[in-house]
Design a protein around this motif. Structure first.
Motif, mmCIF file in Angstrom:
data_model
loop_
_atom_site.group_PDB
_atom_site.id
_atom_site.type_symbol
_atom_site.label_atom_id
_atom_site.label_comp_id
_atom_site.label_asym_id
_atom_site.label_seq_id
_atom_site.Cartn_x
_atom_site.Cartn_y
_atom_site.Cartn_z
ATOM 1 N N ARG A 1 -44.853 57.778 53.038
ATOM 2 C CA ARG A 1 -43.842 56.967 52.369
ATOM 3 C C ARG A 1 -44.349 56.422 51.047
ATOM 4 N N SER A 2 -43.501 56.360 50.092
ATOM 5 C CA SER A 2 -43.916 55.858 48.784
ATOM 6 C C SER A 2 -44.085 54.338 48.856
ATOM 7 N N VAL A 3 -44.796 53.821 47.875
ATOM 8 C CA VAL A 3 -45.017 52.382 47.799
ATOM 9 C C VAL A 3 -43.694 51.641 47.735
ATOM 10 N N TRP A 4 -42.766 52.201 46.970
ATOM 11 C CA TRP A 4 -41.467 51.524 46.804
ATOM 12 C C TRP A 4 -40.720 51.431 48.113
ATOM 13 N N ARG A 5 -40.819 52.521 48.878
ATOM 14 C CA ARG A 5 -40.158 52.548 50.168
ATOM 15 C C ARG A 5 -40.770 51.462 51.076
ATOM 16 N N LYS A 6 -42.100 51.355 50.993
ATOM 17 C CA LYS A 6 -42.804 50.382 51.822
ATOM 18 C C LYS A 6 -42.416 48.945 51.434
ATOM 19 N N LEU A 7 -42.357 48.736 50.128
ATOM 20 C CA LEU A 7 -41.941 47.417 49.642
ATOM 21 C C LEU A 7 -40.531 47.100 50.125
ATOM 22 N N TYR A 8 -39.669 48.131 50.111
ATOM 23 C CA TYR A 8 -38.289 47.932 50.547
ATOM 24 C C TYR A 8 -38.254 47.541 52.025
ATOM 25 N N THR B 1 -50.246 37.137 56.768
ATOM 26 C CA THR B 1 -51.095 37.655 57.836
ATOM 27 C C THR B 1 -50.490 38.904 58.475
ATOM 28 N N ARG B 2 -49.366 39.403 57.929
ATOM 29 C CA ARG B 2 -48.823 40.675 58.454
ATOM 30 C C ARG B 2 -49.778 41.796 58.077
ATOM 31 N N PRO B 3 -50.207 42.606 59.060
ATOM 32 C CA PRO B 3 -51.126 43.695 58.729
ATOM 33 C C PRO B 3 -50.451 44.713 57.813
ATOM 34 N N GLY B 4 -51.199 45.168 56.824
ATOM 35 C CA GLY B 4 -50.720 46.220 55.950
ATOM 36 C C GLY B 4 -49.705 45.784 54.921
#
Lengths: 309, 295
Positions: free
Chosen positions: A14-21, B100-103
């Motif tokens: 997953r892209s960083v943006w997706r993760k941020l979302y 403190t949420r992992p990741g």
């Protein structure tokens, strides 16, 4: 966490943006805190530029360069204020420092657990009183009719109005600082002492060491690292010298002896509205204070391999 | 035998020394309490070492609790402390949860930002001007908001959160709990002692705040107990206290001993601290109080 990521390769791609979302609700939760810091810390930091501007509440501020910096150094009172600050800090952060360590060691030496508990309950309490309250208590205790002069009279010692005496007021600041914080600050060292592995004490006992030898050979070495940490952190406070305390212990008679940078900033900035000059002093203080911490951090890292952070 | 005798001698000296240290703290506080409960004719003659009231009298407290300005200030202090504390807890607890949420992707930049905010103090004048520009001057929300989060306490709370086993979070996630549910139903109960600790610390700094209250609350009706205390006890401004009181209850005021009245005001202002203190010892100082010599 790593296991999880390894188990689902999809997640990793997953892209960083997706993760941020995906984390958006988390950021929403921390948003009020960030907004708080931007409004009440970042904006003031931005306002520090006032040191180089003329203040105006309506129009744009006018750049005046080093005008206020020069004004500071040509002002006759500034050097004595700086000197006061350094002297008071030295008394509070250097001279007082060993007493806190000694207090922790003595507390640990007490055999009676009940008495130790009593000492802890009493000496930790003043830390939670405001300087207004402490100054109130001290003003009453140190007045000519107060307890301290009563004891002095008993021993035929001279009666002194300590709070308005220029010769004693700095000592009063140091001692009242001890009164307030020796107990609470000693917790840090006391924790280090009780975390010393028991087998060290057992070995010392088998070797027939007496208490003084135990203190000197086992306890003190265990306290060196925490002492260094506190000492370096104190250096960061060196230009502060304890504004709340000084403000409340100050009066007309002794003001010139204990006027420190922060009380000066308060007087010229908040009370007389010379915002630019006060900001200039504040900026100098902030930069020098940060510099002090950085220097001690580097020195400490060279000496012990351990820094402040 | 000989070593044993020597040993207890050093214990006696040590005990005496520490006893004297504690007396310097116990006696002045008891003295203030004693004076505040004594009749004015007696309290003026009481020295600084008297620890029992003479001719028990509640006159000082009658004056304090019937004084409109003081009562107003007390109510303001309670309001600012309670509302401010609620904001402190809410923001600190949720920020600690997020951090403190992992990741968490932005964890590092957020931490760097917060630590910088902790280390760098812009000083009182730049902050004062921000309060002015935001239109908060003379408003109690200035004092409430300007102390909303303390990074140091946030980091303390994060340590407690990190001690909660991660399986519990995973279980909550599997059960379909959202972040808020997890925070309130799972983290709060498990990090109870951490939350108790920071609540006490925040409560103390809220209650003790006098400086910002003194400069941001420009109207007397908004001011707090610590500010009045400072005017009356430190700056010796009896006029502000007497002014209104004189009209209000002249006879009783003629008797009053100002120093004893100061003592009563101090006592009123430290009662909340004294009520909170046992909890501090229970939650924060528990380990050092139980510790001591390892046998």
């Amino acid at each position: 966490m790593n296991d999880q990521a390894a188990a689902s390769p999809l997640k990793r791609k997953r892209s960083v943006w997706r993760k941020l979302y995906d984390e958006k609700y988390l950021y929403l939760l921390i948003l009020p805190t960030i907004v708080f810091f931007i409004l009440f810390r970042v904006l003031p930091i931005y306002n520090m530029r006032l040191a180089f501007f003329n203040y105006s509440s309506r129009a744009a501020w006018k750049f005046v360069g080093m005008k206020y910096m020069n004004m500071i150094f040509s002002s006759p009172g500034f050097m004595s204020i700086l000197k006061n600050t350094l002297i008071i800090s030295f008394m509070k952060y250097v001279m007082l420092f060993p007493f806190t360590v000694i207090f922790a060691i003595l507390l640990n030496e007490l055999r009676s657990a009940r008495f130790r508990k009593y000492v802890q309950i009493v000496t930790y309490l003043p830390h939670f009183l405001s300087w207004v309250v402490i100054a109130g208590i001290w003003i009453l205790a140190l007045s000519l009719s107060g307890g301290v002069n009563q004891i002095a009279a008993f021993f035929n010692l001279p009666q002194i109005d300590y709070m308005t005496d220029r010769g004693t007021i700095r000592w009063i600041l140091m001692i009242s600082e001890a009164w307030r914080s020796i107990g609470w600050d000693s917790i840090f060292y006391f924790t280090a002492i009780i975390n010393i592995p028991a087998h060290l004490f057992e070995a010392a006992e088998i070797d027939g060491a007496n208490r003084l030898q135990v203190i000197w050979k086992i306890i003190v070495p265990a306290l060196v690292a925490p002492m260094l940490t506190v000492f370096i952190m104190n250096l960061g406070f060196f230009l502060n010298a304890g504004f709340d305390q000084v403000l409340n212990f100050s009066n007309n008679a002794v003001q010139s002896t204990i006027d420190i940078l922060d009380t000066y900033i308060y007087r010229i900035g908040i009370e007389s509205g010379q915002y630019s000059l006060a900001s200039a002093v504040g900026l100098l203080k902030g930069v020098a204070g940060t510099g002090l911490v950085l220097i001690t951090h580097v020195i400490s890292k060279r000496l012990t391999g351990e820094g402040v952070w | 035998m000989r070593t044993k005798f020597k040993f207890s001698l050093s214990q006696t000296v040590l005990t005496l020394l520490l006893l004297i240290v504690t007396l310097t703290m116990v006696v002045p506080v008891l003295n203030i309490i004693a004076k505040s409960f004594s009749a004015p004719e007696e309290s003026v003659r009481m020295g600084g070492l008297a620890i029992f009231p003479r001719k028990f009298d509640l006159i000082n407290y009658r004056v304090v609790f019937s004084h409109p300005a003081l009562m107003r200030a007390l109510a303001n202090s309670v309001f600012i402390t309670v509302v401010g504390l609620a904001i402190n807890i809410l923001l600190t607890c949720s920020a600690a949860y997020v951090l403190t949420r992992p990741g968490l992707t932005l964890k590092k930049p957020l931490m760097v930002f917060l630590i910088f905010m902790m280390l760098f103090d812009p000083g009182m004048v730049p902050e004062y001007l921000v309060i002015k520009d935001l239109g908060l001057m003379g408003n109690q929300w200035s004092v409430i908001l300007v102390m909303a989060v303390n990074v140091y306490y946030l980091i303390i709370l994060m340590r407690y959160y990190q001690a909660v086993p991660s399986e519990i979070y995973e279980a909550a996630e599997i059960d379909g709990a959202g972040h808020l549910t997890t925070l309130f139903r799972v983290v709060f109960p498990l990090a109870k002692s951490g939350i108790a600790t920071i609540t006490m610390f925040y409560a103390v700094i809220r209650w003790n705040e006098y400086f910002r209250a003194g400069i941001y609350l420009t109207k007397t009706k908004d001011t707090t107990l610590q500010v009045i205390l400072r005017q009356f006890v430190i700056l010796g401004d009896t006029a502000s206290i007497v002014g209104q009181q004189n009209l209000f209850n002249y006879n009783e005021f003629a008797r009053i001993d100002y120093n004893a009245l100061r003592c009563a005001t101090i006592v009123v202002s430290i009662i909340p601290i004294l009520l909170l203190y046992p909890l501090v010892l229970r939650y924060y100082a528990k380990d050092v109080m139980a510790g001591g010599v390892k046998e």
